[in-house]
Design a protein around this motif. Structure first.
Motif, mmCIF file in Angstrom:
data_model
loop_
_atom_site.group_PDB
_atom_site.id
_atom_site.type_symbol
_atom_site.label_atom_id
_atom_site.label_comp_id
_atom_site.label_asym_id
_atom_site.label_seq_id
_atom_site.Cartn_x
_atom_site.Cartn_y
_atom_site.Cartn_z
ATOM 1 N N ASN A 1 0.809 -1.206 0.000
ATOM 2 C CA ASN A 1 0.000 0.000 0.000
ATOM 3 C C ASN A 1 0.848 1.265 0.000
ATOM 4 O O ASN A 1 0.501 2.258 -0.639
ATOM 5 C CB ASN A 1 -0.960 0.014 1.201
ATOM 6 N N LYS A 2 1.971 1.204 0.711
ATOM 7 C CA LYS A 2 2.792 2.421 0.820
ATOM 8 C C LYS A 2 3.661 2.652 -0.410
ATOM 9 O O LYS A 2 3.843 3.774 -0.852
ATOM 10 C CB LYS A 2 3.670 2.321 2.069
ATOM 11 N N TYR A 3 4.193 1.555 -0.957
ATOM 12 C CA TYR A 3 5.206 1.730 -1.998
ATOM 13 C C TYR A 3 4.789 1.280 -3.386
ATOM 14 O O TYR A 3 5.298 1.775 -4.384
ATOM 15 C CB TYR A 3 6.491 1.009 -1.596
ATOM 16 N N GLU B 1 -7.513 -15.272 -6.528
ATOM 17 C CA GLU B 1 -8.134 -13.945 -6.509
ATOM 18 C C GLU B 1 -8.449 -13.478 -5.088
ATOM 19 O O GLU B 1 -8.234 -12.312 -4.741
ATOM 20 C CB GLU B 1 -9.425 -13.966 -7.331
ATOM 21 N N GLU B 2 -8.920 -14.405 -4.264
ATOM 22 C CA GLU B 2 -9.260 -14.051 -2.882
ATOM 23 C C GLU B 2 -8.035 -13.512 -2.144
ATOM 24 O O GLU B 2 -8.103 -12.506 -1.439
ATOM 25 C CB GLU B 2 -9.760 -15.324 -2.191
ATOM 26 N N ASP B 3 -6.901 -14.184 -2.345
ATOM 27 C CA ASP B 3 -5.658 -13.756 -1.704
ATOM 28 C C ASP B 3 -5.222 -12.398 -2.245
ATOM 29 O O ASP B 3 -4.761 -11.528 -1.513
ATOM 30 C CB ASP B 3 -4.532 -14.771 -1.951
ATOM 31 N N TYR B 4 -5.341 -12.222 -3.551
ATOM 32 C CA TYR B 4 -4.929 -10.980 -4.190
ATOM 33 C C TYR B 4 -5.730 -9.805 -3.664
ATOM 34 O O TYR B 4 -5.184 -8.755 -3.329
ATOM 35 C CB TYR B 4 -5.093 -11.120 -5.705
ATOM 36 N N LEU B 5 -7.033 -10.012 -3.523
ATOM 37 C CA LEU B 5 -7.891 -8.937 -3.020
ATOM 38 C C LEU B 5 -7.579 -8.628 -1.555
ATOM 39 O O LEU B 5 -7.556 -7.469 -1.137
ATOM 40 C CB LEU B 5 -9.368 -9.329 -3.183
ATOM 41 N N ALA B 6 -7.321 -9.663 -0.771
ATOM 42 C CA ALA B 6 -7.001 -9.464 0.650
ATOM 43 C C ALA B 6 -5.673 -8.733 0.797
ATOM 44 O O ALA B 6 -5.506 -7.847 1.621
ATOM 45 C CB ALA B 6 -6.948 -10.805 1.366
ATOM 46 N N MET B 7 -4.717 -9.077 -0.037
ATOM 47 C CA MET B 7 -3.383 -8.507 0.021
ATOM 48 C C MET B 7 -3.402 -7.035 -0.398
ATOM 49 O O MET B 7 -2.716 -6.207 0.178
ATOM 50 C CB MET B 7 -2.488 -9.299 -0.925
ATOM 51 N N ALA B 8 -4.168 -6.746 -1.429
ATOM 52 C CA ALA B 8 -4.149 -5.408 -2.004
ATOM 53 C C ALA B 8 -5.200 -4.486 -1.375
ATOM 54 O O ALA B 8 -5.326 -3.334 -1.775
ATOM 55 C CB ALA B 8 -4.390 -5.505 -3.512
ATOM 56 N N ALA B 9 -5.932 -4.979 -0.385
ATOM 57 C CA ALA B 9 -7.024 -4.189 0.215
ATOM 58 C C ALA B 9 -6.500 -2.963 0.965
ATOM 59 O O ALA B 9 -5.432 -3.026 1.558
ATOM 60 C CB ALA B 9 -7.813 -5.047 1.167
#
Lengths: 143, 177
Positions: free
Chosen positions: A75-77, A135-143
Motif C-alpha cells: 500500500n505504501k510503496y 483472486e481471494e488472496d490478491y484482493l485481501a493482500m491489495a485491500a
C-alpha cells in the motif's frame, strides 16, 4: 485408518487439493506472502524484516520466499505506481522486492552486500517462475 | 511415539505451557493456515504439522513401511519436545517491541517425515536437517492458557548454538524458558 486428507476434512473441514500447485499464498493474519515452487521440506533463512528465503534441505537451492509486512509495503510503496496492479504477478513481486530493498529493508540481520546478494538471488529465482495468486488472496493482500 | 491407531484430533494439541515447561495445556491450529497449505497441497508442510507438532507419523497408506527394518528408536512427542520458548516476535514496520501475544516453541527433532513419490508408501522418515531447528508459532490469550498455532517452519539454526534459531536475539523480545 483415516488418511491425512480424511483427517484434514474431519478435523478442520478442509479439502486438500489432489496435487501440488506452486502458487503464492497470502496469510492475512500475519500479513505475509509466501511462495514455494516445489513440494519439499523448506528451510527459512531470514534476510531482513521483510524478506525470507526458502531453501531446500541442503540449503543450496532457493525453492521459495516469504515477504512479510506485505500489505503495508504494498500500500505504501507499490499501489501508488501507475499500472502496477495491471501487471503480472512476477513483475509485481520483482518490483516490490526492488522497492523494499532500496527503501525500507534494514541491515539488522545481514550487511548491505549480503542483503544485495540475497535480494538478487530471489529476484533471479522469481524471473524463472510463473507466479500466480488466487483472486481471494490478491484482493485481501491489495485491500 | 503415538501408534497409528491412537491418532488424536489434529486440531487439539497437548503442549507445554509457554510460561512453565512442566505444565501442560491444549492448543488448536488455525484452520485458515491449514486451508491455505492444503489448497496448494504442500504435503511436506502438512507432514511437519502431523509429526513435528502433534508427534504422530503422517497418516498415509502403509505409513511406517520404509522404517520397518530400522532399529533406531523414535520417541518423538512433537511440540512436547520443545526445549525453548521465546516471546514477542518483531513484526516489520512496528517499532515498539514485539507482539507479546505470540510465543515461539523451538524444537530440535531427531527426524522429520518427507513426502516421496512411491507407489507403496509416500511417507519416509529422514534425519532432521542438521542446520535447522523447528519453530511453532502460537498466539495466546491474556491468561496464556488458550493458544492457537498459526504457523510452523524450519529455521536456519545458529551455527554457534545449533539448538536455537539464527539471530534469536533480534527476532524475539525475550526467551521465556
Amino acid at each position: 485408518m483415516e488418511t491425512l486428507q480424511e483427517k484434514l476434512k474431519s478435523d478442520f473441514g478442509v479439502e486438500m487439493a489432489s496435487e501440488f500447485t506452486s502458487r503464492a499464498c497470502y496469510y492475512s493474519k500475519i500479513d505475509c506472502v509466501e511462495y514455494i515452487s516445489k513440494d519439499e521440506i523448506a528451510i527459512s533463512d531470514r534476510v531482513d524484516q521483510y524478506l525470507t528465503i526458502l531453501w531446500d534441505e541442503s540449503c543450496l537451492e532457493v525453492i521459495g520466499f516469504k515477504l512479510k509486512g506485505f500489505r503495508y509495503a504494498w500500500n505504501k510503496y507499490m499501489k501508488p505506481i501507475e499500472g502496477i496492479m495491471d501487471g503480472d504477478m512476477n513483475l509485481m513481486m520483482v518490483a516490490a522486492l526492488e522497492r523494499v530493498f532500496t527503501e525500507i529493508g534494514d541491515e539488522l540481520f545481514l550487511k548491505k552486500e549480503k542483503r544485495q546478494e540475497a535480494y538478487k538471488s530471489v529476484i533471479s529465482f522469481i524471473k524463472k517462475q510463473s507466479i500466480t495468486m488466487g483472486e481471494e488472496d490478491y484482493l485481501a493482500m491489495a485491500a | 511415539m503415538a501408534v497409528l491407531r491412537d491418532i488424536p484430533r489434529f486440531n487439539q494439541i497437548s503442549a507445554p505451557s509457554p510460561l512453565d515447561s512442566d505444565k501442560e495445556i491444549v492448543l488448536s491450529i488455525d484452520k485458515g493456515v491449514v486451508e491455505k497449505v492444503g489448497s496448494i497441497a504442500w504435503t511436506n508442510k502438512l507432514y511437519a504439522m502431523s509429526y513435528n507438532i502433534l508427534g504422530v507419523i503422517p497418516p498415509t497408506n502403509n505409513a511406517g513401511l520404509h522404517e520397518m527394518e530400522s532399529t533406531e528408536e523414535d520417541n518423538s512427542r512433537g511440540i512436547k519436545d520443545a526445549h525453548a520458548v521465546f516471546q514477542g516476535i518483531r513484526r516489520p514496520h512496528i517499532e515498539e517491541g514485539g507482539d507479546e501475544s505470540v510465543f515461539v516453541y523451538i524444537i530440535k527433532p531427531k527426524y522429520c517425515y518427507k513426502y516421496i513419490p512411491d507407489m507403496a508408501c509416500t511417507t519416509k522418515r529422514e534425519p532432521f536437517p542438521e542446520k535447522a531447528v523447528f519453530a511453532v508459532y502460537v498466539n495466546f490469550d491474556q491468561e496464556k492458557d488458550i493458544g492457537e498455532v498459526f504457523n510452523w517452519e524450519l529455521l536456519k539454526a545458529d551455527p554457534a548454538e545449533p539448538h536455537l534459531p539464527e539471530s534469536s536475539e533480534h527476532r524475539y523480545d525475550r526467551r521465556v524458558w
